[in-house]
Design a protein around this motif. Structure first.
Motif, PDB file in Angstrom:
ATOM      1  N   PHE A  17     -67.065 -32.028  86.276  1.00 57.31           N
ATOM      2  CA  PHE A  17     -66.350 -33.279  86.522  1.00 57.31           C
ATOM      3  C   PHE A  17     -66.988 -34.093  87.651  1.00 57.31           C
ATOM      4  CE2 PHE A  17     -62.800 -30.809  84.580  1.00 57.31           C
ATOM      5  CZ  PHE A  17     -62.588 -31.640  83.501  1.00 57.31           C
ATOM      6  N   LYS A  18     -67.832 -33.440  88.454  1.00 61.56           N
ATOM      7  CA  LYS A  18     -68.489 -34.153  89.558  1.00 61.56           C
ATOM      8  C   LYS A  18     -69.781 -34.814  89.119  1.00 61.56           C
ATOM      9  CE  LYS A  18     -66.559 -31.124  93.117  1.00 61.56           C
ATOM     10  NZ  LYS A  18     -66.831 -30.235  94.290  1.00 61.56           N
ATOM     11  N   LYS A  19     -70.278 -34.409  87.950  1.00 60.14           N
ATOM     12  CA  LYS A  19     -71.526 -34.985  87.465  1.00 60.14           C
ATOM     13  C   LYS A  19     -71.403 -35.156  85.960  1.00 60.14           C
ATOM     14  CE  LYS A  19     -76.543 -34.328  87.600  1.00 60.14           C
ATOM     15  NZ  LYS A  19     -77.650 -33.431  88.002  1.00 60.14           N
ATOM     16  N   PHE A  20     -71.533 -36.355  85.482  1.00 53.44           N
ATOM     17  CA  PHE A  20     -71.288 -36.614  84.075  1.00 53.44           C
ATOM     18  C   PHE A  20     -72.207 -37.722  83.567  1.00 53.44           C
ATOM     19  CE2 PHE A  20     -68.327 -38.855  86.828  1.00 53.44           C
ATOM     20  CZ  PHE A  20     -68.525 -40.180  86.460  1.00 53.44           C
ATOM     21  N   SER A  21     -72.285 -37.838  82.259  1.00 52.34           N
ATOM     22  CA  SER A  21     -73.090 -38.879  81.626  1.00 52.34           C
ATOM     23  C   SER A  21     -72.320 -40.200  81.626  1.00 52.34           C
ATOM     24  CB  SER A  21     -73.431 -38.480  80.189  1.00 52.34           C
ATOM     25  OG  SER A  21     -74.114 -37.249  80.165  1.00 52.34           O
ATOM     26  N   LYS A  22     -72.918 -41.211  82.188  1.00 46.94           N
ATOM     27  CA  LYS A  22     -72.262 -42.508  82.251  1.00 46.94           C
ATOM     28  C   LYS A  22     -72.544 -43.313  80.992  1.00 46.94           C
ATOM     29  CE  LYS A  22     -72.344 -42.783  87.305  1.00 46.94           C
ATOM     30  NZ  LYS A  22     -72.763 -43.568  88.484  1.00 46.94           N
ATOM     31  N   ARG A  23     -71.553 -44.082  80.596  1.00 44.99           N
ATOM     32  CA  ARG A  23     -71.644 -44.979  79.448  1.00 44.99           C
ATOM     33  C   ARG A  23     -71.976 -44.234  78.154  1.00 44.99           C
ATOM     34  NH1 ARG A  23     -74.795 -50.350  81.871  1.00 44.99           N
ATOM     35  NH2 ARG A  23     -73.282 -50.781  83.544  1.00 44.99           N
ATOM     36  N   SER A  24     -71.517 -43.024  78.033  1.00 41.34           N
ATOM     37  CA  SER A  24     -71.722 -42.283  76.787  1.00 41.34           C
ATOM     38  C   SER A  24     -70.745 -42.794  75.738  1.00 41.34           C
ATOM     39  CB  SER A  24     -71.511 -40.789  77.021  1.00 41.34           C
ATOM     40  OG  SER A  24     -70.182 -40.551  77.437  1.00 41.34           O
ATOM     41  N   GLY A  25     -71.021 -42.467  74.487  1.00 39.65           N
ATOM     42  CA  GLY A  25     -70.187 -42.953  73.401  1.00 39.65           C
ATOM     43  C   GLY A  25     -68.778 -42.398  73.465  1.00 39.65           C
ATOM     44  N   PRO A  26     -67.773 -43.217  73.245  1.00 37.82           N
ATOM     45  CA  PRO A  26     -66.390 -42.736  73.269  1.00 37.82           C
ATOM     46  C   PRO A  26     -66.052 -41.950  72.010  1.00 37.82           C
ATOM     47  CG  PRO A  26     -66.420 -45.047  72.678  1.00 37.82           C
ATOM     48  CD  PRO A  26     -67.849 -44.670  72.985  1.00 37.82           C
ATOM     49  N   GLY A  27     -65.162 -40.986  72.155  1.00 41.70           N
ATOM     50  CA  GLY A  27     -64.723 -40.193  71.018  1.00 41.70           C
ATOM     51  C   GLY A  27     -63.591 -40.870  70.281  1.00 41.70           C
ATOM     52  N   PRO A  28     -62.841 -40.134  69.476  1.00 39.66           N
ATOM     53  CA  PRO A  28     -61.777 -40.737  68.663  1.00 39.66           C
ATOM     54  C   PRO A  28     -60.660 -41.347  69.484  1.00 39.66           C
ATOM     55  CG  PRO A  28     -61.693 -38.336  68.567  1.00 39.66           C
ATOM     56  CD  PRO A  28     -62.985 -38.687  69.218  1.00 39.66           C
ATOM     57  N   ALA A  29     -60.437 -40.844  70.705  1.00 42.67           N
ATOM     58  CA  ALA A  29     -59.387 -41.402  71.556  1.00 42.67           C
ATOM     59  C   ALA A  29     -59.901 -42.511  72.469  1.00 42.67           C
ATOM     60  CB  ALA A  29     -58.748 -40.293  72.401  1.00 42.67           C
ATOM     61  N   ARG A  30     -61.194 -42.857  72.307  1.00 42.61           N
ATOM     62  CA  ARG A  30     -61.838 -43.953  73.069  1.00 42.61           C
ATOM     63  C   ARG A  30     -62.014 -43.619  74.539  1.00 42.61           C
ATOM     64  NH1 ARG A  30     -64.422 -46.650  69.672  1.00 42.61           N
ATOM     65  NH2 ARG A  30     -64.556 -48.403  71.117  1.00 42.61           N
ATOM     66  N   GLY A  31     -61.849 -42.356  74.915  1.00 43.54           N
ATOM     67  CA  GLY A  31     -62.019 -41.973  76.314  1.00 43.54           C
ATOM     68  C   GLY A  31     -63.478 -41.809  76.684  1.00 43.54           C
ATOM     69  N   ARG A  32     -63.767 -41.975  77.961  1.00 41.62           N
ATOM     70  CA  ARG A  32     -65.121 -41.802  78.488  1.00 41.62           C
ATOM     71  C   ARG A  32     -65.085 -40.832  79.660  1.00 41.62           C
ATOM     72  NH1 ARG A  32     -68.752 -45.609  76.552  1.00 41.62           N
ATOM     73  NH2 ARG A  32     -67.840 -47.431  75.519  1.00 41.62           N
ATOM     74  N   PHE A  33     -66.261 -40.310  80.012  1.00 41.26           N
ATOM     75  CA  PHE A  33     -66.344 -39.352  81.111  1.00 41.26           C
ATOM     76  C   PHE A  33     -65.887 -39.974  82.427  1.00 41.26           C
ATOM     77  CE2 PHE A  33     -69.321 -37.500  78.060  1.00 41.26           C
ATOM     78  CZ  PHE A  33     -68.954 -36.166  78.111  1.00 41.26           C
ATOM     79  N   GLU A  34     -66.123 -41.260  82.592  1.00 42.66           N
ATOM     80  CA  GLU A  34     -65.727 -41.925  83.841  1.00 42.66           C
ATOM     81  C   GLU A  34     -64.228 -41.834  84.086  1.00 42.66           C
ATOM     82  OE1 GLU A  34     -69.156 -44.534  82.224  1.00 42.66           O
ATOM     83  OE2 GLU A  34     -67.798 -42.972  81.535  1.00 42.66           O
TER      84      GLU A  34
END
Length: 292
Positions: A17-34
């Motif tokens: 959770f401290k390091k993640f891919s930014k602007r990655s494709g959203p899943g079915p719930a439209r959530g992002r890592f940010e």
């Protein structure tokens, strides 16, 4: 026993959770890592959430929760030779969990699979190409036969894949059952709106564990091909990068290896060869008349 086997996965998830891919494709719930960034700011919350999410990998969540978290948004990309390749973009939590599962099990999977399966190696495709090149140029009279499977990921028989995971180790079997033992539900959005599709077969192309799962599932076929080829030509080799497989040796040995490979794949996983993609590279001193 299942929970203790994946305790380290929970720690890995908490740290992710401290390091993640930014602007990655959203899943079915439209959530992002940010959206989960704030979880990484609190070590207690991230540790507890990591242990809860690790239960997804072992199928220890309510069925409704698992179905929702394992769903994916389906996207299509055009193939070079026509047709469409379907990719599943899972939600943030699914990708977070199975990325860490794949990392945790990587060494185990590499040790269990044949050393001629380059799909689990760093720079695997490059290493396989250099190995094939060295074999091809070091012996006169050999051929290189390539074999590619038709939509291999989506056509794998799930029960066959689970049996292969069971023969590997407890951790791999548990993950395979978590991903494949039940019907999957995915989301497809087109001009007519949103549709929910069911999946009863195959791996999700795009999941972090799918490539590793295919390598495990097809390992028996790879070993069968090696045995058949070496029975004719002791110096023959069979190498693979996930589902792209190459048979190097005398023409009769390469043909026997390919036949054994396809037969075992069909028996275990119900996967068929895409014969339009089969190719044969003739070495020095070999003519078309020498091919069986």
């Amino acid at each position: 026993q299942r929970i203790s086997a994946f305790a380290e996965v929970g720690h890995r998830i908490a740290k992710s959770f401290k390091k993640f891919s930014k602007r990655s494709g959203p899943g079915p719930a439209r959530g992002r890592f940010e959206h989960w960034q704030s979880v990484g700011d609190d070590d207690i919350i991230s540790a507890r959430l990591g242990q809860v999410l690790a239960r997804l990998a072992i199928g220890d969540l309510p069925e409704e929760v698992s179905s929702a978290l394992l769903s994916a948004k389906l996207n299509g990309i055009r193939k070079a030779n026509g047709g469409c390749r379907v990719l599943g973009c899972g939600g943030v939590l699914r990708r977070t969990v199975f990325k860490q599962v794949a990392r945790e099990l990587h060494c185990t999977l590499r040790q269990w699979c044949s050393d001629r399966q380059f799909g689990l190696h760093r720079d695997g495709c490059g290493r396989m190409f250099r190995y094939i090149e060295s074999l091809y140029h070091s012996r006169p009279g050999v051929v290189v036969v390539s074999s590619d499977q038709a939509d291999a990921y989506s056509h794998v028989n799930r029960q066959g894949a689970i049996r292969a995971g069971q023969s590997c180790c407890l951790e791999v079997e548990v993950v395979m059952r978590s991903l494949l033992s039940k019907e999957s539900y995915h989301v497809l959005q087109d001009q007519q709106g949103i549709k929910f599709l069911r999946q009863n077969n195959g791996f999700d192309q795009g999941c972090n564990m799918s490539s590793a799962g295919y390598c495990v599932s097809s390992n028996a076929a790879l070993l069968a091909a090696q045995e058949a080829a070496k029975a004719i030509d002791p110096l023959a080799e069979v190498v693979s990068f996930i589902d792209d497989t190459y048979f190097i040796g005398l023409p009769q040995a390469a043909a026997a290896g390919r036949q054994a490979y396809q037969q075992k794949l069909s028996e275990d996983l119900q996967v068929k060869e895409n014969q339009t993609k089969r190719k044969c590279l003739l070495g020095s001193g070999v003519s078309v008349a020498d091919l069986p």
